[in-house]
Design a protein around this motif. Structure first.
Motif, mmCIF file in Angstrom:
data_model
loop_
_atom_site.group_PDB
_atom_site.id
_atom_site.type_symbol
_atom_site.label_atom_id
_atom_site.label_comp_id
_atom_site.label_asym_id
_atom_site.label_seq_id
_atom_site.Cartn_x
_atom_site.Cartn_y
_atom_site.Cartn_z
ATOM 1 N N HIS A 155 0.826 -1.197 0.000
ATOM 2 C CA HIS A 155 0.000 0.000 0.000
ATOM 3 C C HIS A 155 0.872 1.264 0.000
ATOM 4 N N ARG A 158 2.411 1.734 -3.369
ATOM 5 C CA ARG A 158 1.430 2.249 -4.331
ATOM 6 C C ARG A 158 1.233 3.762 -4.151
ATOM 7 N N ASP A 235 4.006 -1.633 -9.980
ATOM 8 C CA ASP A 235 2.903 -1.753 -9.027
ATOM 9 C C ASP A 235 2.032 -2.975 -9.282
ATOM 10 N N THR A 238 4.256 -6.141 -8.722
ATOM 11 C CA THR A 238 5.076 -5.909 -7.513
ATOM 12 C C THR A 238 6.533 -6.326 -7.729
#
Ligand SMILES: [Zn+2]
Length: 579
Positions: A155, A158, A235, A238
């Motif tokens: 998170h 991101r 993103d 990952t």
């Protein structure tokens, strides 16, 4: 059950706020308070405030019947920054571990613990147990390497641009001169790299490479150090590529499966506020400035769906008398050092009676005797019902917790008396017991255990913190020169003392006698009160005491005379006074 301390002091006022806030944020859930400690070396006594402040508040909340979790976050996944000075069992070779997590650094030689962090945690855990601090310890190494924070890390990645923007408000670009100055001294390589790289970020808030800003730092898969830079991140997949400047290693991993790295501090802390639902977590005054981790954390915590805890800044705790201390730990006083010379109740009291924003000092010097006198007076006032509500509250928090009272000394004789006895008897426990039994012949001590642990603390204080030139050494032989030189008045004073010795052989009796002799010599009753006496009596008393000290211990001062006389013993007193 504890006495009611509600609204009487700062602790209960914070407890009110914390309970209210907890019911608003997480109704029906246990109240969560937190502390953070870094086992990067011996944990300094000053850092105990980080634990004692939430402990006291948590304890008050427990006393009111609520369920509380006091988290102690062990920041043992932080990088090893430097080799601390004065730690036994290490040498320069520990420098090669700089940049690794504290749990990956070997413990000092001879330690029974598996690594650096565990070694220094262990001493603190023992002290906290003695202090009656109940807590849930959380190893950040365990959390990070188990993947517990995976969602939070992804998170944060991101939202890295948003985090970068928040942090950017507080970054100041170092002037070129500053960078040069930094380069001249041996520096923390990562800090320097960060300063050079972005001219802004530090290891506390992450660094920007050519791939942009990242709030996450991997530990190298080859050398375990954190001299790493993320060079690519995607993103969606990952996928993350990083390179290590320490060993040249580079690899591409999936962050969704990777457990060897951590969020940078200024993101890590608010992430944990949200993750644990922390309602109360104080921090040191150094966190109060704009751009500090507490303040910035307040802006970042919302990203993780949490709120900033109630977070008072606590003031500095000073230490006095350590300069004279012979320490094996480079002069860093730890809670264990304090607990060697004072009972846990006293240390708890120091924290309980001062508001967090008030600084205070912990005494390792003579001041500890005065502190104990003050504590004994408070104890008597509380027992006699004459103490003020605020003092009762601090006292109640000092002597125990919601779980009950801490173990206490059954017969708490004055600390300064115990210290004097330990001083004079130099480790001879049979002598110490004899002297202490004579203090109050009507109710004699039968075993040293009755005055433990206070006696042991006073003895440790004498042995470790009182300089050799202030120790008391009783004369072996009478000072015949001095005895011969005495005038008639001085001889008479000694005669009066010796005549009364047998009859007054107790602490109270001898106190009456030594103060009484100069009164009798001046033509007053030994029972005359100061109001009935001329001021010159004080001078006469001082002179008489100095004479006795010179004859008994060869100096002008010493432990209180009644204690000293008892310690020396009647027979030897008579010999040394020329009988
Ligand atoms: Zn490496």
């Amino acid at each position: 059950m504890a006495q009611s301390t509600e609204t009487a002091d700062w602790v209960s006022r914070f407890a009110d706020d914390v309970i209210e806030e907890s019911e608003r944020r997480a109704p029906g859930k246990p109240v969560v308070v937190a502390s953070g400690l870094s086992p990067s070396g011996p944990i300094h006594l000053g850092n105990l405030r980080e634990v004692m402040t939430p402990h006291l508040v948590a304890d008050e909340i427990r006393r009111r019947g609520y369920e509380v979790r006091h988290l102690i976050s062990w920041d043992d996944y932080d990088r090893y920054r430097k080799v601390p000075a004065g730690v036994a069992g290490i040498d320069e070779s520990w420098a090669e571990h700089i940049g690794k997590p504290l749990t990956s650094v070997p413990a000092p030689k001879g330690s029974p613990h598996p690594n650096w962090a565990e070694h220094f945690k262990a001493a603190m855990i023992d002290s906290l147990a003695e202090l009656g601090v109940e807590f849930d310890g959380i190893s950040q190494t365990e959390k990070y390497t188990s993947g517990a924070y995976r969602d939070q890390i992804l998170h944060a990645m991101r939202h890295r641009e948003k985090i970068d923007a928040i942090l950017a408000q507080y970054r100041t670009k170092p002037k070129p001169a500053d960078v040069r100055k930094q380069q001249q001294k041996p520096v923390d390589e990562a800090e320097l790299a960060a300063a050079e790289g972005s001219g802004a970020a530090t290891e506390d808030d992450g660094s920007s490479g050519s791939a942009g800003y990242f709030p996450y730092k991997p530990y190298c898969g080859n050398c375990e150090k954190d001299f790493t830079t993320i060079t690519a991140y995607d993103d969606d997949s990952t996928e993350m590529t990083y390179a290590c400047s320490a060993c040249g290693f580079s690899e591409t991993v999936r962050l969704s499966e990777f457990n060897r790295g951590k969020l940078v501090w200024k993101v890590d802390w608010p992430m944990r506020w949200a993750y644990e639902g922390v309602i109360f977590e104080p921090s040191g005054v150094d966190h109060s400035s704009p751009g500090s981790s507490y303040q910035v954390g307040g802006e970042i915590v919302g990203l993780f769906g949490g709120k900033q805890p109630i977070g008072p800044m606590y003031a500095f705790v000073g230490i006095t008398g350590m300069a004279k201390m012979s320490s094996s730990r480079g002069g860093v006083p730890t809670p264990a050092d304090a607990l060697k010379i004072m009972e846990p109740q006293i240390l708890r009291w120091l924290y309980a009676r001062r508001k967090p924003n008030q600084s205070f000092k912990i005494a390792f010097d003579q001041e500890i005797q005065r502190l104990y006198d003050e504590w004994d007076r408070l104890t008597a006032k509380v027992a006699g019902g004459s103490a003020l509500p605020g003092d009762i509250a601090a006292y109640t928090r000092a002597i125990g917790t919601a779980a009950g009272e801490l173990p206490k000394t059954p017969r708490p004789l004055p600390y300064r008396t115990l210290a004097s006895v330990a001083d004079i008897t130099a480790g001879h426990q049979d002598q110490a017991l004899r002297i202490l039994s004579e203090l109050d012949p009507a109710n004699p001590l039968t075993s040293l255990d009755e005055v433990r642990p206070r006696y042991d603390k006073a003895e440790a204080w004498i042995n470790t913190h009182v300089p050799a030139d202030q120790r008391t050494i009783v004369r072996e032989e009478p000072d015949t020169e001095l005895l011969k030189s005495l005038d008639e008045h001085a001889r008479e004073s000694i005669r009066l003392l010796l005549d009364g010795l047998a009859e007054h052989w107790s602490l109270d009796g001898l106190t009456h006698l030594v103060y009484g002799v100069p009164k009798i010599q001046a033509g007053f009753s030994a029972d005359a009160t100061p109001k009935e006496l001329p001021p010159e009596i004080k001078t006469a008393q001082r002179e008489f005491f100095a004479l006795l000290y010179r004859l008994l211990v060869g100096r002008d001062t010493g432990p209180r005379l009644p204690t000293l006389l008892l310690a020396v013993g009647q027979e030897r007193v008579r010999t040394l006074l020329g009988e």
